[in-house]
Design a protein around this motif. Structure first.
Motif, short mmCIF file in Angstrom:
data_model
loop_
_atom_site.label_atom_id
_atom_site.label_comp_id
_atom_site.label_asym_id
_atom_site.label_seq_id
_atom_site.Cartn_x
_atom_site.Cartn_y
_atom_site.Cartn_z
N UNK A 1 0.82 -1.22 0.00
CA UNK A 1 0.00 0.00 0.00
C UNK A 1 0.86 1.27 0.00
N UNK A 2 1.94 1.23 -0.77
CA UNK A 2 2.79 2.39 -0.93
C UNK A 2 3.83 2.59 0.16
N UNK A 3 3.81 1.76 1.21
CA UNK A 3 4.77 1.86 2.30
C UNK A 3 5.83 0.77 2.16
N UNK A 4 7.09 1.15 2.24
CA UNK A 4 8.16 0.16 2.15
C UNK A 4 8.27 -0.60 3.46
N UNK A 5 8.03 -1.89 3.40
CA UNK A 5 8.12 -2.75 4.58
C UNK A 5 9.56 -3.18 4.85
N UNK B 1 5.75 -0.74 10.34
CA UNK B 1 5.34 -2.14 10.19
C UNK B 1 3.93 -2.36 10.75
N UNK B 2 3.65 -1.71 11.88
CA UNK B 2 2.31 -1.80 12.47
C UNK B 2 1.27 -1.19 11.54
N UNK B 3 1.57 -0.04 10.97
CA UNK B 3 0.64 0.61 10.06
C UNK B 3 0.39 -0.25 8.82
N UNK B 4 1.45 -0.90 8.34
CA UNK B 4 1.32 -1.77 7.16
C UNK B 4 0.43 -2.96 7.46
N UNK B 5 0.62 -3.57 8.61
CA UNK B 5 -0.12 -4.80 8.92
C UNK B 5 -1.60 -4.51 9.10
N UNK B 6 -1.96 -3.27 9.42
CA UNK B 6 -3.37 -2.92 9.53
C UNK B 6 -4.09 -3.01 8.19
N UNK B 7 -3.33 -2.95 7.11
CA UNK B 7 -3.92 -3.05 5.77
C UNK B 7 -4.05 -4.49 5.28
N UNK B 8 -3.61 -5.43 6.11
CA UNK B 8 -3.51 -6.82 5.67
C UNK B 8 -4.39 -7.73 6.53
N UNK B 9 -5.17 -8.59 5.88
CA UNK B 9 -5.93 -9.62 6.57
C UNK B 9 -5.44 -10.98 6.13
N UNK B 10 -5.42 -11.94 7.06
CA UNK B 10 -4.91 -13.28 6.74
C UNK B 10 -5.87 -14.33 7.28
N UNK C 1 -6.51 -3.42 18.55
CA UNK C 1 -5.46 -2.97 17.64
C UNK C 1 -5.85 -1.68 16.91
N UNK C 2 -7.11 -1.61 16.47
CA UNK C 2 -7.55 -0.41 15.75
C UNK C 2 -8.17 0.64 16.67
N UNK C 3 -8.46 0.25 17.91
CA UNK C 3 -9.03 1.22 18.84
C UNK C 3 -10.48 1.55 18.57
N UNK C 4 -11.20 0.67 17.89
CA UNK C 4 -12.61 0.89 17.59
C UNK C 4 -13.43 0.58 18.85
N UNK C 5 -14.43 1.41 19.12
CA UNK C 5 -15.23 1.18 20.34
C UNK C 5 -16.10 -0.05 20.16
N UNK D 1 -10.97 -4.51 8.46
CA UNK D 1 -11.06 -3.58 7.33
C UNK D 1 -9.76 -3.53 6.53
N UNK D 2 -9.23 -4.69 6.14
CA UNK D 2 -7.97 -4.69 5.38
C UNK D 2 -8.18 -4.27 3.94
N UNK D 3 -7.11 -3.81 3.33
CA UNK D 3 -7.15 -3.52 1.89
C UNK D 3 -6.76 -4.74 1.07
N UNK D 4 -6.06 -5.68 1.71
CA UNK D 4 -5.61 -6.90 1.05
C UNK D 4 -5.94 -8.08 1.94
N UNK D 5 -6.46 -9.15 1.35
CA UNK D 5 -6.80 -10.35 2.11
C UNK D 5 -5.98 -11.52 1.57
N UNK D 6 -5.26 -12.18 2.46
CA UNK D 6 -4.45 -13.34 2.10
C UNK D 6 -5.12 -14.61 2.61
N UNK D 7 -5.05 -15.66 1.80
CA UNK D 7 -5.57 -16.97 2.19
C UNK D 7 -4.45 -18.00 2.04
N UNK D 8 -4.22 -18.78 3.09
CA UNK D 8 -3.22 -19.85 3.04
C UNK D 8 -3.95 -21.18 3.05
#
Length: 254
Positions: free
Chosen positions: A63-67, A83-92, A116-120, A165-172
């Motif tokens: 998402x434009x951030x160098x990991x 790294x924390x900000x990057x992982x918020x964009x990722x779901x696994x 992690x996201x601080x959502x109420x 609310x990830x921007x990318x979803x990974x499936x293993x």
């Protein structure tokens, strides 16, 4: 826009080099399936993209951030906050789903967004219930993972990943433990996500699954990308003998 850029990725475990100069990109809204024989490095590559493993050399941008990038022949990772900000964009979604056994279905979905996201709690619960309705699991919010069927557990795992609310979803290997009927159910859920333009990367041994869901297929073997292209190119008009040999076994077993 490319949400993932991986360049010249190398990874070894001791003297065993598992990933050998892997490069790939994933566009926003794209569904990529990674196929190949066991031991080819598919799951290791996925774990490197999701920070579950570290690489030895190469560059990964999410998402434009160098990991991670390489300096003087060694991988250098970004600061912890990046790294924390990057992982918020990722779901696994893990192969064995990894639901928390001591938490109810609803608690499984709201725990990470709150911590992690601080959502109420109210907002997290509203989102969780919407996702459970989407997965036809609204009646299971108070159930525990041990009370779920084999088809319900992966749907809860998908809902839990989406709750962040990830921007990318990974499936293993999302269908590796499922029978054909349940595989079809999960395929339907993932196809609906694809129709909603969810960016996804799916590591799978299910060739029909990869062919039907993805719009880009990567064939890996021996730690390298041997061939890639559209499902029609890879499955119907492969130009590589290694790919052809692998897919011929699939055709024989189909």
């Amino acid at each position: 826009m490319n949400l993932i850029e991986a360049k010249n990725i190398q990874k070894s475990f001791g003297k065993l080099q598992v990933l050998k100069d892997i490069s790939m990109s994933v566009r926003e809204g794209q569904v990529v399936s990674i196929i190949g024989p066991s031991g080819s490095g598919k799951s290791t590559f996925l774990r490197c993209l999701t920070q579950l493993e570290t690489i030895d050399q190469g560059e990964i941008t999410v998402c434009g951030e160098t990991m991670v990038h390489t300096e003087n022949g060694k991988a250098v990772y970004a600061p912890k906050k990046t790294l924390h900000d990057i992982i918020l964009n990722v779901g696994l979604v893990f192969q064995n789903f990894n639901l928390f056994p001591h938490l109810s279905v609803l608690q499984n979905l709201i725990d990470a967004p709150m911590r992690i996201r601080g959502i109420d709690r109210a907002q997290a619960t509203e989102t969780a219930r919407r996702l459970l309705r989407k997965m036809n699991l609204e009646s299971k919010e108070n159930a525990y993972p041990c009370e779920l069927s084999g088809g319900q557990q992966p749907r809860v795992a998908i809902a839990r990943a989406l709750a962040m609310q990830p921007r990318i979803l990974f499936f293993d290997e999302p269908t590796s433990a499922l029978d054909p009927e349940l595989t079809g159910e999960i395929l339907k859920e993932i196809r609906e996500l694809a129709d909603e333009h969810m960016t996804m990367v799916i590591v799978t041994h299910e060739m029909a699954f990869a062919r039907d869901v993805a719009d880009h297929v990567i064939f890996m073997a021996d730690g390298v990308i041997v061939e890639e292209g559209t499902p029609e190119q890879v499955f119907g008009n492969s130009q590589n003998t290694r790919t052809q040999a692998f897919l011929s076994r699939f055709s024989q077993n189909a």
